[in-house]
Design a protein around this motif. Structure first.
Motif, mmCIF file in Angstrom:
data_model
loop_
_atom_site.group_PDB
_atom_site.id
_atom_site.type_symbol
_atom_site.label_atom_id
_atom_site.label_comp_id
_atom_site.label_asym_id
_atom_site.label_seq_id
_atom_site.Cartn_x
_atom_site.Cartn_y
_atom_site.Cartn_z
ATOM 1 N N ALA A 47 -13.314 25.034 -33.281
ATOM 2 C CA ALA A 47 -13.404 23.633 -33.717
ATOM 3 C C ALA A 47 -12.440 23.364 -34.866
ATOM 4 N N ALA A 48 -12.298 24.332 -35.783
ATOM 5 C CA ALA A 48 -11.385 24.164 -36.916
ATOM 6 C C ALA A 48 -9.935 24.044 -36.443
ATOM 7 N N ILE A 49 -9.564 24.842 -35.427
ATOM 8 C CA ILE A 49 -8.205 24.747 -34.869
ATOM 9 C C ILE A 49 -7.996 23.364 -34.255
ATOM 10 N N LEU A 50 -8.983 22.864 -33.527
ATOM 11 C CA LEU A 50 -8.885 21.524 -32.949
ATOM 12 C C LEU A 50 -8.723 20.463 -34.035
ATOM 13 N N ILE A 51 -9.465 20.641 -35.138
ATOM 14 C CA ILE A 51 -9.379 19.684 -36.248
ATOM 15 C C ILE A 51 -7.974 19.696 -36.850
ATOM 16 N N VAL A 52 -7.457 20.903 -37.082
ATOM 17 C CA VAL A 52 -6.106 21.020 -37.657
ATOM 18 C C VAL A 52 -5.079 20.351 -36.740
ATOM 19 N N LEU A 53 -5.165 20.614 -35.436
ATOM 20 C CA LEU A 53 -4.232 20.018 -34.481
ATOM 21 C C LEU A 53 -4.362 18.496 -34.459
ATOM 22 N N SER A 54 -5.596 18.006 -34.592
ATOM 23 C CA SER A 54 -5.809 16.551 -34.551
ATOM 24 C C SER A 54 -5.230 15.848 -35.780
ATOM 25 N N GLN A 55 -5.014 16.583 -36.877
ATOM 26 C CA GLN A 55 -4.510 15.969 -38.102
ATOM 27 C C GLN A 55 -2.992 16.013 -38.232
ATOM 28 N N ILE A 56 -2.331 16.764 -37.354
ATOM 29 C CA ILE A 56 -0.868 16.866 -37.431
ATOM 30 C C ILE A 56 -0.191 15.495 -37.302
ATOM 31 N N PRO A 57 -0.599 14.639 -36.358
ATOM 32 C CA PRO A 57 0.036 13.305 -36.292
ATOM 33 C C PRO A 57 -0.121 12.513 -37.585
ATOM 34 N N HIS A 58 -1.288 12.602 -38.233
ATOM 35 C CA HIS A 58 -1.498 11.882 -39.508
ATOM 36 C C HIS A 58 -0.619 12.452 -40.609
ATOM 37 N N LEU A 59 -0.427 13.776 -40.606
ATOM 38 C CA LEU A 59 0.403 14.411 -41.633
ATOM 39 C C LEU A 59 1.878 14.042 -41.476
ATOM 40 N N LEU A 60 2.304 13.798 -40.227
ATOM 41 C CA LEU A 60 3.714 13.520 -39.962
ATOM 42 C C LEU A 60 4.014 12.040 -39.743
ATOM 43 N N GLY A 61 2.964 11.221 -39.720
ATOM 44 C CA GLY A 61 3.174 9.795 -39.493
ATOM 45 C C GLY A 61 3.524 9.469 -38.065
ATOM 46 N N LEU A 62 2.925 10.192 -37.130
ATOM 47 C CA LEU A 62 3.194 9.990 -35.711
ATOM 48 C C LEU A 62 1.967 9.419 -35.008
ATOM 49 N N SER A 63 2.188 8.784 -33.876
ATOM 50 C CA SER A 63 1.064 8.345 -33.053
ATOM 51 C C SER A 63 0.514 9.552 -32.298
ATOM 52 N N LYS A 64 -0.633 9.400 -31.682
ATOM 53 C CA LYS A 64 -1.242 10.504 -30.937
ATOM 54 C C LYS A 64 -0.339 10.887 -29.774
ATOM 55 N N PRO A 65 -0.015 12.194 -29.595
ATOM 56 C CA PRO A 65 0.918 12.590 -28.529
ATOM 57 C C PRO A 65 0.329 12.374 -27.139
ATOM 58 N N GLN A 66 1.178 12.038 -26.202
ATOM 59 C CA GLN A 66 0.769 11.836 -24.806
ATOM 60 C C GLN A 66 1.536 12.798 -23.888
ATOM 61 N N CYS A 67 1.950 13.926 -24.431
ATOM 62 C CA CYS A 67 2.826 14.838 -23.693
ATOM 63 C C CYS A 67 2.086 15.770 -22.740
ATOM 64 N N GLY A 68 0.790 16.014 -22.997
ATOM 65 C CA GLY A 68 0.045 16.952 -22.153
ATOM 66 C C GLY A 68 0.633 18.342 -22.251
ATOM 67 N N LEU A 69 0.999 18.956 -21.106
ATOM 68 C CA LEU A 69 1.556 20.309 -21.073
ATOM 69 C C LEU A 69 3.083 20.310 -20.983
ATOM 70 N N ASP A 70 3.697 19.144 -21.115
ATOM 71 C CA ASP A 70 5.159 19.031 -21.054
ATOM 72 C C ASP A 70 5.752 19.426 -22.407
ATOM 73 N N LEU A 71 6.195 20.688 -22.528
ATOM 74 C CA LEU A 71 6.696 21.205 -23.807
ATOM 75 C C LEU A 71 7.970 20.496 -24.249
ATOM 76 N N ALA A 72 8.830 20.119 -23.309
ATOM 77 C CA ALA A 72 10.086 19.420 -23.655
ATOM 78 C C ALA A 72 9.797 18.087 -24.322
ATOM 79 N N CYS A 73 8.690 17.454 -23.923
ATOM 80 C CA CYS A 73 8.301 16.161 -24.480
ATOM 81 C C CYS A 73 8.014 16.271 -25.978
ATOM 82 N N TYR A 74 7.438 17.416 -26.382
ATOM 83 C CA TYR A 74 7.067 17.582 -27.787
ATOM 84 C C TYR A 74 8.302 17.672 -28.695
#
Length: 576
Positions: A149-176
């Protein structure tokens, strides 16, 4: 006659009446300081965990006001800090973002229903005296769940830390790769500033203050003020430089001032209650297990006792209170509780003081946090959550017990891959399977006597005396349908082709229960051994087991085999 009974009832359920009677001025001085420090944490955490759950900030603040008051009346821990917590917040977010839930009413209303259902579930469990439920979720499963759960929380906060919207890339690594290129420089700057401030106010500041002979409780006060300081400083920066308007820095927005209103409107929609019930059940159980575990930590440090069933009542009532006041689900928070404890809290008066201070802030200063950047809140969450990721603990657990290590690892991976509810359910199932496997293969030892003593030990571990016509077998587990076949196979293998063997003695010193399937198997074993001209005997049979044996005809079938009080008695009589 009625008065003493009433007094006892009040003392049992309203625990505040017990500690308040013996409250001292020394207790008050400790509680005032701890209350101030805890209030400093309540404000940023209340807003941050509401954001983590995808809810407006006031929902987290409301959950920090009435629930701690209710817990102070009913709870058995003197230092547990009840309010919004990170693990519950991420579980709430998981439930509220499910497609079938987003179609039902508003997010806030759904969150309130989750809290109300959780409260009713905990109170229902209290009625059934299910306080011992805390023992059914093993520590490895809880650790694996917390890390996942802590890993999920950390991942969920990355967009807020970087000023990005929630990613919609799924498993497409090139998209990231393209996604991360569009970060907001000003948001990243605020994030780094907040993280550095929070880190510097930890161990570095504590070590510096110790060199200047600052009192320990004052060191705690300074170091734990970092979240509030980060919130205030970043808010001033955003407001002064107009970072939200000019540079698109995401902010919390307007926070509704004033205390919450009591409302029962959420009772109206039965469809929502039915859809949210599974999620509410998981949140309530995890909140209870974590809260009791945290409460026990601080209680043990002061030789105090926690009543698990009363905790069900207290936490159930606290969750109902948060629902009626428009807040999110609550539980005991580890970081706030430890801060409250180490700051010198003696009783729940510290939390009452913290609530008063928070209430004053919400009434008079809520509007001042309109420009609070989400990046600062994400940093507060990140620093609070990161210590909960314990990947090394899996290796330690694995070395001690591979079964527990597997359960911990699978729970973590299950939470990451399948979601929180399915992940922890998978972990519990794996734990039960590992437990059944252990019980189905109990430790059994052929024993002998240490010379010139009355002590009997495993022949594979010690130099012991044995006898050709005697076989002593110690069974170190209760005998049930799950393991009786394994036990019988062990005995038959030890007696196979042993021509001189005349007596087999089963030592029941570690056997507290034998079920009906095992009784039948033992009866068959008696007859099988008799055909080989071998007698079966029992030694060191416990009272409850002997009572059960007397209710069957097993002792008659055992004859001329005997039941010996001590193993030494069997050896002396049968080896003569």
């Amino acid at each position: 006659m009625a008065l003493p009974k009433t007094s006892k009832w009040i003392n049992t359920y309203f625990t505040i009446s017990v500690w308040l009677k013996n409250y001292t001025r020394e207790d008050l001085s400790g509680d005032i300081f701890a209350g101030i420090i805890t209030a400093i944490l309540l404000l940023p955490q209340g807003i941050a965990y509401a954001m983590l759950a995808g809810l407006p900030p006031q929902v987290g603040l409301y959950a920090s006001i009435l629930p701690p008051l209710i817990y102070a009346l009913l709870g058995t821990s003197k230092t547990l800090s009840v309010g919004p917590v990170s693990i519950a917040a991420i579980m709430i977010a998981s439930v509220l973002t499910a497609p079938e839930i987003t179609e039902l009413g508003s997010t806030v209303e759904n969150a309130i229903i989750l809290a109300a259902e959780g409260g009713f579930i905990l109170l229902f469990m209290a009625m059934l005296r299910m306080g011992g439920l805390v023992n059914f979720i093993s520590h490895p499963v809880l650790t694996g769940f917390t890390s996942g759960a802590a890993i999920l929380i950390v991942l969920s906060q990355i967009p807020h830390l970087l000023g990005l919207s929630k990613p919609q890339c799924g498993l497409d690594l090139a998209c990231y790769g393209d996604y991360f290129q569009h970060f907001n420089h000003y948001t990243v700057g605020l994030s780094l500033f907040s993280i550095l401030l929070l880190l510097s106010f930890g161990s570095p500041l504590a070590m510096l203050l110790k060199q200047f002979k600052v009192r320990p409780n004052m060191i705690i006060g300074f170091s734990k003020s970092a979240p509030l300081l980060a919130v205030i400083m970043t808010t001033l920066l955003v407001k002064f430089y107009q970072l939200s308007d000019l540079h698109n820095v995401s902010i919390v927005g307007e926070i509704q001032p004033g205390l919450p209103n009591i409302s029962f409107a959420f009772f109206s929609n039965i469809t929502q209650w039915q859809a949210l019930l599974p999620g509410a059940t998981f949140i309530a159980i995890i909140a209870y297990v974590e809260s009791v575990a945290i409460a026990k930590v601080t209680a043990n440090l002061r030789n105090q006792k926690i009543n698990p069933n009363q905790e069900l009542i207290a936490l159930g009532a606290a969750n109902l209170a948060t629902a009626f006041s428009g807040g999110m689900s609550v539980a005991g928070g580890f970081s706030r509780t430890m801060v409250n404890f180490t700051a010198g809290a003696r009783t729940q008066m510290a939390m009452l003081i913290a609530v008063v201070l928070l209430s004053i802030t919400v009434i008079f200063f809520a509007e001042q946090f309109t420009y609070l950047p989400k990046a600062a809140l994400a940093a507060v969450i990140l620093i609070a959550i990161f210590p909960l990721i314990k990947l090394r603990k899996i290796i330690t657990t694995w070395k001690y017990d591979p079964g527990d290590g597997i359960a911990e690892l699978i729970t973590l991976l299950g939470v990451l891959a399948l979601g929180i509810e399915k992940g922890i359910a998978l972990g519990v199932i794996i734990t039960i399977l590992c437990y059944l496997r252990r019980t189905s293969h109990p430790h059994i030892a052929v024993v002998g006597r240490i010379k010139a003593t009355q002590h009997f030990r495993n022949i594979k571990r010690h130099q012991v005396e044995t006898w050709k016509k005697l076989l002593l077998i110690r069974i170190d587990e209760n005998i049930s349908f799950a393991n009786v076949s394994y036990i019988i196979d062990f005995i038959e293998e030890e007696t196979l082709n042993n021509k001189e063997l005349k007596h087999v003695i089963l030592i029941f010193s570690s056997v507290s229960y034998i079920d009906s399937t095992a009784f039948e198997a033992l009866e068959n074993l008696i007859n099988t051994l008799k055909k080989q001209h071998i007698l079966l005997h029992l030694a060191e049979v416990k009272g409850p087991v002997l009572d059960k044996l007397n209710q069957t005809d097993l002792l008659d079938q055992l004859s001329p085999g005997l039941v010996f009080f001590q193993t030494i008695d069997a050896v002396e009589q049968l080896s003569a």
